[in-house]
Design a protein around this motif. Structure first.
Motif, short mmCIF file in Angstrom:
data_model
loop_
_atom_site.label_atom_id
_atom_site.label_comp_id
_atom_site.label_asym_id
_atom_site.label_seq_id
_atom_site.Cartn_x
_atom_site.Cartn_y
_atom_site.Cartn_z
N PRO A 143 0.80 -0.91 -0.03
CA PRO A 143 -0.04 0.06 0.02
C PRO A 143 0.94 1.12 -0.16
O PRO A 143 1.85 1.30 0.54
CB PRO A 143 -0.91 -0.11 1.36
N ASN A 144 0.45 2.20 -0.52
CA ASN A 144 1.05 3.55 -0.30
C ASN A 144 2.32 3.67 -1.33
O ASN A 144 3.07 4.34 -1.19
CB ASN A 144 1.33 4.02 0.69
N SER A 145 2.38 2.55 -2.14
CA SER A 145 3.79 2.60 -3.17
C SER A 145 3.25 3.32 -4.45
O SER A 145 2.26 3.30 -4.79
CB SER A 145 4.18 1.49 -3.11
N ASN A 146 4.33 3.49 -4.85
CA ASN A 146 4.19 4.20 -6.41
C ASN A 146 4.95 3.32 -7.38
O ASN A 146 5.08 3.80 -8.57
CB ASN A 146 4.54 5.65 -6.69
N GLY A 147 5.17 2.11 -7.04
CA GLY A 147 6.08 1.10 -7.98
C GLY A 147 6.97 0.44 -7.18
O GLY A 147 7.00 0.63 -5.95
N TYR A 148 7.64 -0.37 -7.87
CA TYR A 148 8.69 -1.34 -7.16
C TYR A 148 10.07 -1.04 -7.85
O TYR A 148 10.02 -1.14 -9.11
CB TYR A 148 8.15 -2.56 -7.52
N ARG A 149 11.17 -1.35 -7.31
CA ARG A 149 12.33 -1.40 -7.95
C ARG A 149 13.11 -3.00 -7.57
O ARG A 149 12.86 -3.29 -6.55
CB ARG A 149 13.48 -0.39 -7.48
N ILE A 150 13.46 -3.59 -8.61
CA ILE A 150 13.85 -4.79 -8.56
C ILE A 150 15.49 -4.79 -8.68
O ILE A 150 16.04 -4.26 -9.60
CB ILE A 150 13.45 -5.74 -9.75
N TYR A 151 16.02 -5.77 -7.83
CA TYR A 151 17.58 -5.78 -7.64
C TYR A 151 17.99 -7.19 -8.05
O TYR A 151 17.19 -8.14 -7.55
CB TYR A 151 18.05 -5.23 -6.32
N ARG A 152 19.11 -7.41 -8.34
CA ARG A 152 19.61 -8.62 -8.52
C ARG A 152 21.11 -8.52 -7.92
O ARG A 152 21.87 -7.71 -8.31
CB ARG A 152 19.73 -9.15 -9.98
N GLN A 153 21.45 -9.81 -7.29
CA GLN A 153 22.83 -9.71 -6.56
C GLN A 153 23.38 -11.09 -6.89
O GLN A 153 22.68 -12.13 -6.81
CB GLN A 153 22.58 -9.56 -5.21
N ILE A 154 24.76 -11.07 -6.93
CA ILE A 154 25.40 -12.56 -7.48
C ILE A 154 25.92 -13.06 -6.03
O ILE A 154 26.41 -14.18 -5.96
CB ILE A 154 26.29 -12.46 -8.40
N VAL A 155 25.89 -12.08 -4.72
CA VAL A 155 26.29 -12.97 -3.65
C VAL A 155 25.33 -12.73 -2.55
O VAL A 155 24.40 -11.58 -2.76
CB VAL A 155 27.54 -12.19 -3.03
N GLU A 156 25.05 -13.44 -1.55
CA GLU A 156 23.75 -13.25 -0.65
C GLU A 156 23.91 -12.03 0.02
O GLU A 156 24.78 -11.70 0.64
CB GLU A 156 23.90 -14.47 0.35
N PRO A 157 22.93 -11.00 -0.29
CA PRO A 157 22.91 -9.73 0.72
C PRO A 157 22.90 -10.05 1.99
O PRO A 157 21.94 -10.64 2.46
CB PRO A 157 21.80 -8.68 -0.14
N ARG A 158 23.76 -9.42 2.95
CA ARG A 158 23.57 -9.46 4.19
C ARG A 158 22.68 -8.33 4.69
O ARG A 158 22.45 -7.46 3.88
CB ARG A 158 24.84 -9.44 4.98
N VAL A 159 22.13 -8.30 6.07
CA VAL A 159 21.25 -7.41 6.39
C VAL A 159 22.29 -5.99 6.25
O VAL A 159 23.41 -5.87 6.71
CB VAL A 159 21.05 -7.70 7.93
N GLY A 160 21.34 -5.16 5.82
CA GLY A 160 21.88 -3.73 5.60
C GLY A 160 23.02 -3.40 4.70
O GLY A 160 23.29 -2.40 4.08
N ASP A 161 23.02 -4.46 3.67
CA ASP A 161 23.77 -4.50 2.59
C ASP A 161 23.10 -3.81 1.30
O ASP A 161 21.66 -3.91 1.41
CB ASP A 161 24.28 -6.13 2.06
#
Lengths: 457, 568
Positions: free
Chosen positions: A127-145
């Motif tokens: 809700p209340n969003s205006n769209g989405y951004r999609i990311y792709r990573q090749i190593v596992e993203p850690r918290v805060g990364d």
């Protein structure tokens, strides 16, 4: 002391006789070359390289220019089992208006198979969003990364799907979706999903490349085996092995033909200068000095213009001409020196007194005796010619696309050195091995042909 | 020796192979050690030189790299992106772009605009960096200079909406007849040739920047060539310009809106074209922004850097030569090429760089239409691959041209990794699908431009970046009179619709005319659209307030500031 002590020796034939078969200069040289393990092995390497270049394409039929864009930059150990897919444009998914107050796009999941043809993602709206951004990573993203590579945006809270087709490799990716507000700022929460991507090819591509007979022989979801690329593929999906073969032909052609021609030219020039001598020799040798001083690259460009080689045409012929025209003085100097020495030898004098004519004198007595030097010069000239070709193709002055040469392949490979090193390592290895082998062989030949080292003399 | 003679059979070969392998292994080991040593040295030196940082808190300075040296910084003659970026930081036109890409007042405090022109009221507190006030005369002088045929400005055409500008630029009219005059020092009146709906949007473009006449004349023709030969009316001024090495901007203390400028200096300490070298500078904390390419992207991902995406607004296309003596003037041949044209394959499998969008139309997706985005309202035609039909058209083309086989097509392209990749892709594509041989003519930008102008190509890989935020910045590109129409494409109907969109002030009529243009360009295969360029980059998180734009100043550091976070 008895009489026996002074018995005359008999002339019987029990004297140990030492003899050996008469060996010619060349036989002897051959024996000594064979004894030099390093040089002899190099000889086999060179023969192997020639066979690789000339006979290779008879065995290995893959077109060196054929691009398989489903398998770009594939390492030699890449997966050969391809899942058969068909690509139909995807309309995507539009959800109902979002409910609740979740902040991250929940239930992120993959639609259908995740393959190298496409990865399709859907998620629940925010809700209340205006769209989405999609990311792709090749190593596992850690918290805060950071979430990795932004591969796309969708507009509106209800457009909750994304199709990724960007250069997908058969490995694991972590996809993240984060909602963005009207100002384009990201919400703090993101949904992340690990996706294991399977190698796939489309039916159309499989038919076109000849992996399968016709469209009906496989169904979507079947697994087929794609042809082997023993050394992997390059950035446009071209077979490295067949390109290396093509490159070997170019490199060895330049590497052998150019030295062959300029050594012959040098022998003729040098023997005339040396034999006739005097002022004639003087003038000829000063001209040779002049030629040595000419800049190679400049002449290469001049010949290119002279031959009317337009843009996009191969620069191999001007390269060959430039090499021949500018490289002969080295050989000429050496041969002249030899001839000056041989001219003073007794057997030449004798032959001259017996009335031998000059041409025969040169051909029969002088040149054969310089052959050792000439051969050594030749073998040492080969690697330098190969290197020149590789260097010129590397800077884009030699072969033109789509023709491959080892130098141009190195130039292509160096850009992806960090991610797909095989594209650089193989051509570099071939250049190194060939150059090294010719140098070792030259070394061995120099020792073997040195008359002072002849066996038993 | 005797031993050696006896032992000339197989065992020697095996052992000599061993010897070779041994040498090889020793060599390899040495190589690896060398690499490790070098890596150790560089990582150490990187750590030790961290003092000259990307972000310097003490001096409030951000350090960046330029991709190329600006040829000169005379706003009337600037054409390239680097010059535009530097001029945008140091100069200001009547209007400028704000943080949200909206037009905001610049030198002009207010304006009254009507169909045939407008009056601009300049702010009285605006000063040149030498202390003299910025007046309306400075604008009149700059525009006349840009239109002077002797100046040779390639962007003179952007001033053409002003009355008589075209005639003056062609040398047929007296410069004094230019439809602009300074009523007094702070009032500028502009008269237009015809109603131009997008005129205000042009005013933020560098060619419209003012120039101080007395200073210009005092430089004796050297205006813009050195830092000393420039004065500024924008947020920053150039204090040091070492050609081909570095360029340093410092805050302009007399700029009217100086309080909005937060940084004290922007140091372009490096001028580098190599993407990997630039990324190394970023990795060692020497610069605050670095672009990524498909080759070094993986490194950025593995390092877990924050990657951002930016659409730079430009459209890339294959421009076809329509001059009558070229075989590409044949419609069926062009149609055959179009029917095998697959922009998404190019973008996803060949270029492999995120941010690029497969191209469909000469009008990029971000352009505004009537109410929303132009391409949402007028999606335009799509490329549909059909090899069978392509071959039919090729057969027709061969018949019309009266040949059995086409002579090789000349593909004029840039000489850089990205260009080479796509050139080789097209070379193979057309060979494989249509049997057409292609020769790739690689040329550096300057020579390519020369060949494009003289028409020495069949197909050229070209691109166009927007100059102002209106469909017209792309719309008139293939009008027969446009000098940037390098393929000399001429279609009366396209010309007619461009003229409508230029002079009409009804948005619907304008957009419909533009829709016709994109349709006509597609149907007639004037060009083959490849992609809309985007880029991905890494930037220092501590620098905030940087604006990236498709049109206008990009990247914009005029409002940037350094955030003192915990890491700092």
């Amino acid at each position: 002391m008895s009489d026996l002590s002074f018995k005359p020796i008999s002339l019987a034939a029990d004297v140990e006789e030492r003899s050996r078969p008469s060996l010619s200069y060349w036989q002897d040289a051959w024996i000594r070359l064979r004894a030099n393990k390093r040089a002899f092995a190099s000889l086999f390497v060179i023969i192997g390289m020639l066979v690789f270049a000339c006979a290779g394409p008879l065995v290995w039929h893959i077109d060196p220019d054929a691009q398989d864009l489903d398998q770009t930059s594939k390492p030699p150990w890449g997966d050969r089992n391809a899942l058969v897919q068909s690509y139909e444009p995807w309309a995507g998914v539009t959800s109902a208006e979002p409910q609740g107050n979740n902040l991250s796009p929940e239930s992120l999941e993959v639609v259908g198979d995740a393959t190298t043809t496409f990865v399709r993602l859907v998620w629940d709206p925010v809700p209340n969003s205006n769209g989405y951004r999609i990311y792709r990573q090749i190593v596992e993203p850690r918290v805060g990364d950071p979430l990795g590579l932004p591969i796309g945006d969708t507009k509106g809270a209800t457009s909750v799907s994304f199709e990724d087709r960007l250069d997908i490799k058969p490995k694991s990716y972590w996809y993240s979706v984060v909602a963005v507000n009207e100002q384009g700022e990201e919400f703090p929460e993101a949904a992340t999903l690990k996706v294991d991507v399977a190698f796939s090819t489309t039916i159309a591509n499989a038919v076109e490349r000849g992996y399968i007979e016709d469209e009906n022989s496989v169904a979507i979801g079947d697994t087929i085996k794609v042809p082997l690329h023993p050394l992997g593929t390059d950035y446009l999906g071209r077979d490295m092995l067949s390109r290396l073969m093509e490159g070997a032909r170019i490199s060895l052609f330049i590497g052998i033909v150019a030295p062959f021609l300029f050594v012959i030219a040098g022998v003729i020039y040098g023997s005339f200068a040396g034999f006739i001598g005097g002022n004639f020799d003087h003038v000829l040798m000063r001209f040779a000095d002049f030629v040595i001083a000419l800049p190679f690259l400049l002449f290469m460009i001049l010949f290119k213009l002279l031959f009317g080689i337009g843009p996009g045409e191969s620069g191999i012929l001007p390269m060959l001409v430039a090499l021949v025209v500018l490289s002969w003085p080295g050989a000429a100097r050496l041969v002249r020196g030899e001839i000056l020495q041989i001219r003073e030898e007794g057997y030449v004098e004798a032959s001259r007194l017996l009335g031998t004519k000059t041409p025969r004198l040169i051909l029969r007595h002088m040149i054969p005796n310089t052959m050792g030097v000439v051969l050594v010069t030749f073998t040492f000239a080969v690697p330098s010619a190969i290197f020149t070709e590789a260097f010129l193709s590397f800077i884009g002055m030699g072969v033109t696309a789509p023709t491959a040469s080892w130098g141009s392949m190195c130039n292509d490979g160096i850009k992806t050195m960090e991610t797909t090193p095989h594209e650089l390592i193989f051509p570099a290895l071939f250049i190194s091995i060939t150059v090294l082998a010719f140098n070792f062989l030259g070394d061995g030949l120099r020792d073997a042909l040195d008359a002072r080292m002849r066996y038993g003399e | 020796m005797a031993d050696a003679i006896q032992g000339t059979t197989a065992p020697v070969n095996v052992s000599s192979a061993w010897q070779l392998t041994k040498y090889g292994l020793i060599g390899l080991l040495f190589f690896i050690l060398l690499l490790a040593a070098l890596g150790w040295i560089t990582s150490n030196s990187a750590a030790s030189t961290r003092s000259s940082q990307a972000v310097d808190f003490a001096t409030n300075t951000v350090t960046l790299a330029l991709s190329t040296e600006p040829p000169q910084l005379d706003s009337t003659r600037a054409t390239d992106m680097v010059s535009g970026m530097l001029l945008g930081h140091t100069m200001e036109g009547l209007l400028r772009y704000g943080p949200n890409n909206e037009l905001i007042p610049g030198m002009a405090e207010s304006w009254d605009i009507h169909e045939n022109g407008g009056t601009f009221h300049l702010r009285q507190d605006a000063l040149w960096s030498n202390g003299s006030p910025v007046t309306a005369h400075d604008f009149v002088f700059a525009w006349k200079t840009a239109l002077d045929p002797d100046t040779g400005s390639q962007y003179a055409f952007i001033l053409f909406p002003i009355k008589n500008a075209r005639g003056i630029s062609e040398g047929e009219m007296d410069p004094e007849t230019l439809g602009t005059k300074a009523i007094d020092d702070f009032t500028l009146e502009v008269e237009l040739e015809q109603p131009t709906a997008y005129f205000l949007k042009l005013l933020a473009f560098p060619t419209y920047y003012p120039i101080n006449e007395s200073f210009y004349l005092s430089t004796d023709g050297g205006y813009g060539s050195e830092a000393e030969n420039l004065i500024y009316n924008g947020p920053f001024k150039i204090v040091k310009w070492v050609h081909d090495a570095s360029l340093r901007l410092e805050k302009n203390e007399v700029y009217w809106n100086r309080d909005a400028t937060k940084l004290d200096a922007i140091d372009y300490a490096y001028i580098l074209s190599d993407a990997n070298a630039t990324l190394n500078l970023f990795a060692t904390n020497k610069i605050a922004l670095a672009g990524l390419n498909s080759e070094n992207l993986e490194r950025a991902l593995k390092n877990r850097w924050r990657i951002k995406q930016h659409n730079d607004g430009s459209v890339f296309f294959l421009e076809i030569n329509h001059r009558p003596d070229r075989i590409t003037a044949n419609y069926n041949l062009r149609r055959a090429l179009q029917l095998v044209h697959n922009p998404s394959e190019l973008v996803y499998k060949v270029l492999k760089l995120p941010g690029n969008l497969p191209g469909e139309s000469i009008f990029p997706v971000w352009l505004n239409g009537v109410d929303g985005l132009f391409r949402d309202e007028y999606p335009g035609p799509k490329y549909i691959v059909n090899e069978e039909k392509a071959r039919e058209h090729l057969a027709m083309a061969l018949e019309e041209l009266g040949v059995d086989e086409l002579p090789p097509l000349v593909l004029l392209a840039g000489d850089n990794p990205v260009s080479n990749k796509q050139s080789e892709y097209y070379q193979r594509l057309w060979k494989e699908k249509l049997g057409i041989e292609v020769k790739i003519d690689k040329q550096i930008f300057k020579l390519r431009l020369e060949k494009m102008t003289t028409g020495e190509f069949d197909i050229v890989a070209a691109g166009w970046g927007p100059d102002y935020h209106d469909v017209m910045t792309f719309g008139d590109l293939f009008a027969s009179w446009n000098l940037n129409n390098r393929g000399r494409y001429a279609n009366e109907e396209v010309d007619r619709h461009v003229a409508i969109a230029q002079s009409s002030s009804d948005p619907v009529e304008r957009m419909e005319a533009m829709d016709r243009v994109q349709q006509l360009l597609h149907d007639d295969v004037a060009i083959l659209i490849q992609y809309e360029r985007g880029s991905v980059y890494v930037s220092d998180d501590r620098v905030k307030g940087v604006t990236r734009r498709a049109v206008g100043l990009d990247p914009d550091y005029t409002r940037a500031y350094i955030a003192r976070d915990s890491e700092g």
